[in-house]
Design an enzyme around this catalytic site. Structure first.
Site, mmCIF file in Angstrom:
data_model
loop_
_atom_site.group_PDB
_atom_site.id
_atom_site.type_symbol
_atom_site.label_atom_id
_atom_site.label_comp_id
_atom_site.label_asym_id
_atom_site.label_seq_id
_atom_site.Cartn_x
_atom_site.Cartn_y
_atom_site.Cartn_z
ATOM 1 N N CYS A 299 9.424 3.932 3.550
ATOM 2 C CA CYS A 299 9.631 2.619 2.928
ATOM 3 C C CYS A 299 10.820 2.559 1.973
ATOM 4 C CB CYS A 299 8.367 2.181 2.204
ATOM 5 S SG CYS A 299 7.043 1.779 3.334
ATOM 6 N N ALA B 257 10.593 12.816 -12.553
ATOM 7 C CA ALA B 257 11.886 13.280 -12.061
ATOM 8 C C ALA B 257 11.668 14.407 -11.063
ATOM 9 C CB ALA B 257 12.728 13.780 -13.228
ATOM 10 N N LEU C 95 0.817 -1.219 0.000
ATOM 11 C CA LEU C 95 0.000 0.000 0.000
ATOM 12 C C LEU C 95 0.849 1.266 0.000
ATOM 13 C CD1 LEU C 95 -0.289 1.393 3.065
ATOM 14 C CD2 LEU C 95 -1.774 -0.559 3.390
ATOM 15 N N PHE D 61 6.022 6.174 -12.159
ATOM 16 C CA PHE D 61 7.305 6.218 -11.422
ATOM 17 C C PHE D 61 8.450 6.706 -12.294
ATOM 18 C CE2 PHE D 61 7.174 4.924 -7.003
ATOM 19 C CZ PHE D 61 5.801 4.842 -6.881
ATOM 20 N N LEU D 62 8.122 7.577 -13.223
ATOM 21 C CA LEU D 62 9.157 8.220 -14.041
ATOM 22 C C LEU D 62 9.099 9.719 -13.826
ATOM 23 C CD1 LEU D 62 9.334 6.471 -17.551
ATOM 24 C CD2 LEU D 62 10.983 6.392 -15.664
ATOM 25 N N GLY E 79 11.432 9.626 -0.813
ATOM 26 C CA GLY E 79 11.645 9.653 0.632
ATOM 27 C C GLY E 79 10.590 8.748 1.242
HETATM 28 C C1 UDX Z 1 5.939 2.849 -1.352
HETATM 29 C C2 UDX Z 1 5.490 1.794 -2.371
HETATM 30 O O1 UDX Z 1 4.940 2.447 -3.527
HETATM 31 C C3 UDX Z 1 4.462 0.878 -1.760
HETATM 32 O O2 UDX Z 1 4.100 -0.144 -2.669
HETATM 33 C C4 UDX Z 1 5.043 0.270 -0.498
HETATM 34 O O3 UDX Z 1 4.083 -0.545 0.137
HETATM 35 C C5 UDX Z 1 5.508 1.355 0.463
HETATM 36 O O4 UDX Z 1 6.437 2.223 -0.199
HETATM 37 P P1 UDX Z 1 4.935 5.128 -0.421
HETATM 38 O O5 UDX Z 1 6.166 5.232 0.422
HETATM 39 O O6 UDX Z 1 3.614 5.423 0.192
HETATM 40 O O7 UDX Z 1 4.815 3.656 -1.053
HETATM 41 O O8 UDX Z 1 5.125 6.164 -1.601
HETATM 42 P P2 UDX Z 1 5.240 6.137 -3.191
HETATM 43 O O9 UDX Z 1 4.003 6.638 -3.785
HETATM 44 O O10 UDX Z 1 5.767 4.854 -3.682
HETATM 45 O O11 UDX Z 1 6.356 7.266 -3.378
HETATM 46 C C6 UDX Z 1 7.644 7.108 -2.771
HETATM 47 C C7 UDX Z 1 8.505 8.310 -3.025
HETATM 48 O O12 UDX Z 1 8.891 8.359 -4.381
HETATM 49 C C8 UDX Z 1 7.843 9.656 -2.730
HETATM 50 O O13 UDX Z 1 8.785 10.479 -2.066
HETATM 51 C C9 UDX Z 1 7.513 10.209 -4.092
HETATM 52 O O14 UDX Z 1 7.492 11.603 -4.120
HETATM 53 C C10 UDX Z 1 8.656 9.643 -4.919
HETATM 54 N N1 UDX Z 1 8.347 9.471 -6.349
HETATM 55 C C11 UDX Z 1 7.373 8.620 -6.743
HETATM 56 C C12 UDX Z 1 9.093 10.164 -7.295
HETATM 57 O O15 UDX Z 1 10.008 10.940 -6.956
HETATM 58 N N2 UDX Z 1 8.820 9.973 -8.616
HETATM 59 C C13 UDX Z 1 7.852 9.127 -9.048
HETATM 60 O O16 UDX Z 1 7.663 9.004 -10.266
HETATM 61 C C14 UDX Z 1 7.098 8.435 -8.078
#
Ligand code: UDX
Length: 454
Positions: free
Chosen positions: A281, A273, A170, A270-271, A278
């Site tokens: 997790c 930039a 999640l 997740f692309l 942070g």
């Molecule tokens: C993450 C995983 O997505 C989830 O499956 C797991 O269970 C727990 O860790 P979460 O920490 O809630 O979830 O956040 P997520 O939405 O994954 O984003 C993580 C970090 O990556 C955030 O700081 C977000 O700003 C950053 N991010 C995300 C980016 O910099 N670029 C992106 O394209 C996506």
């Protein structure tokens, strides 16, 4: 024939299972409320009396859209309650989900398993009848097998206590959706009966959403979670590495990401930039994975994660350098308005928040930093009392020499640059999340710069 609401409830309740959820953080609270929503009889357990009291009163101690409503519905149905007592948990449930945290160890990259070990031990002591214990916490490879044998040794019910592993994926901000409509379910089991019990628990999720179920062993199930988070972190750091190249060549990383994302083998998610990842997790999970791989003698297999982590941290350093540059090399005495404190939007979580890391580094160089975040102000104030805090995004811009947009809340995207005319001292803005529209800011007379963009 149509069934009435009451008939449906009765029918649903006949399939109701007795479930406990141990540890009521982000994961446990959502899981407990979600289990009650599915019709199970749920007891949530935490050693923190204050948290249990608040949850029992229908209050969620953190910001998560939709969760207070789910919690309150569970409490009102009579199917959800909370306790601090392991004996009550053992008496009232036959399936126990362990959802306690596995933070990074202090001064070390490895996962701190003290909460998993303590909760398993306390639970085991009370297990006198056959039951299933299901780990959901993110743990290093090999933990589940160790815990399975310890549970059998320590529980009075001995071999009648089985362990399964059912990792969760999640995301904060989407926790309710990810719990009730997950992309997939992973069941790490040792017997067919454990698999069947998990299928019974999630029957409604599986049938309503056509949710794929991957059934596997304990070792694979626990690895899925760390592998998934490592992949996500790698994808983010990949595009941020491209941003570094873009900054030198004059290319635009957002257009690059868009073009890459159209390739169905790559995909657009997740692309994004920017300041990088942070939260509670991704950063600690990749570090714990490297630490565990080293113990297992396979550190080379995940050596790339060291670079993933380094790229991620370099984005924060680059943002600080850009801010200094934008202020003409002189930070001392300058006023900086910071938009965003949480590690990502729609969350009040500030664990390993890139935004606060940058804000505090600039403050320690002598800037007068004023932070505003729609939800994370209380948490930020507690952890960074030295920073200034503002009542709104506009308030943070008052008399500022520079605005830093560091967490992409909708509210910041919606703000018209003209709103700050006569409020800001110097029209300079740095977009750390590539979420603002450069054209409209430039048209309003601002100097607009973003990570990875010309
Ligand atoms: C993450 C995983 O997505 C989830 O499956 C797991 O269970 C727990 O860790 P979460 O920490 O809630 O979830 O956040 P997520 O939405 O994954 O984003 C993580 C970090 O990556 C955030 O700081 C977000 O700003 C950053 N991010 C995300 C980016 O910099 N670029 C992106 O394209 C996506």
């Amino acid at each position: 024939m149509q069934t009435s609401d009451t008939e449906w409830m009765d029918k649903d309740l006949t399939k109701s299972l007795r479930v406990s959820v141990i540890g009521t953080g982000y994961l446990g609270t959502t899981h407990a409320a979600g289990m009650a929503e599915l019709g199970h009889q749920v007891i949530g357990m935490d050693t923190d009396e204050d948290k249990v009291a608040r949850l029992s009163a229908g209050q969620v101690p953190f910001y998560e859209p939709g969760l207070p409503e789910l919690l309150q519905r569970g409490l009102a149905s009579g199917r959800l309650s909370f306790t601090t007592d392991y004996a009550e948990v053992a008496a009232k449930a036959d399936i126990h989900f362990v959802c306690v945290g596995t933070p990074q160890q202090f001064g070390n990259d490895a996962a701190d398993l003290r909460y998993v070990d303590a909760s398993m031990r306390s639970l085991a002591a009370e297990l006198t009848t056959p039951c299933l214990v299901v780990g959901k916490s993110t743990v290093p490879a090999g933990t589940a097998r160790r815990l399975a044998s310890r549970l059998r040794q320590e529980a009075p019910a001995g071999d009648d206590v089985e362990l399964a592993w059912n990792p969760e994926f999640l995301r904060e901000g989407y926790a309710v959706q990810d719990t009730l409509q997950p992309d997939r379910l992973v069941f790490g089991v040792s017997t067919a009966s454990s698999e069947q019990r998990l299928r019974d628990v999630y029957a409604k999720v599986i049938s309503d959403n056509d949710c794929p179920v991957v059934v596997t062993d304990l070792a694979t199930a626990e690895l899925v979670k760390v592998a998934a988070n490592s992949f996500l972190a790698t994808k983010i750091s990949f595009i941020n590495a491209m941003a570094e190249i873009c900054e030198i060549t004059g290319a635009d990383v957002t257009t690059l990401a868009e073009a890459l994302g159209h390739d169905s083998r790559i995909g657009p998610r997740f692309l994004k930039a920017g300041l990088g990842f942070g939260g509670g997790c991704l950063p600690k999970d990749i570090r714990a994975f490297m630490a565990r791989a080293e113990e297992l003698g396979v550190v080379q297999a995940v050596a790339f994660l060291r670079e993933v982590d380094a790229i991620n941290l370099r984005r924060r350093a680059r943002m600080i350098d850009l801010a200094v540059e934008e202020l003409g090399g002189q930070v001392d005495g300058k006023r900086i308005g910071v938009w965003g404190a949480s590690f990502k939007p729609d969350s009040d979580d500030i664990r390993d928040s890139p935004a606060l890391d940058v804000a505090s580094a600039l403050q320690s160089r002598g800037a007068d930093v004023g932070v505003y975040d729609p939800q994370a102000m209380d948490n930020a104030r507690k952890k960074y009392p030295e920073l200034g805090y503002c009542r709104s995004a506009v308030d943070a811009a008052e008399g500022a020499d520079l605005i830093l947009h560091l967490t992409e809340w909708e509210e910041f995207r919606m703000l018209e640059p003209q709103r700050l005319d006569g409020i800001i001292r110097s029209k300079h803005i740095l977009d750390g999340r590539s979420a603002l529209d450069p054209e409209s800011w430039r048209a309003a007379g601002w100097t607009f710069r973003a990570l990875g963009r010309p």
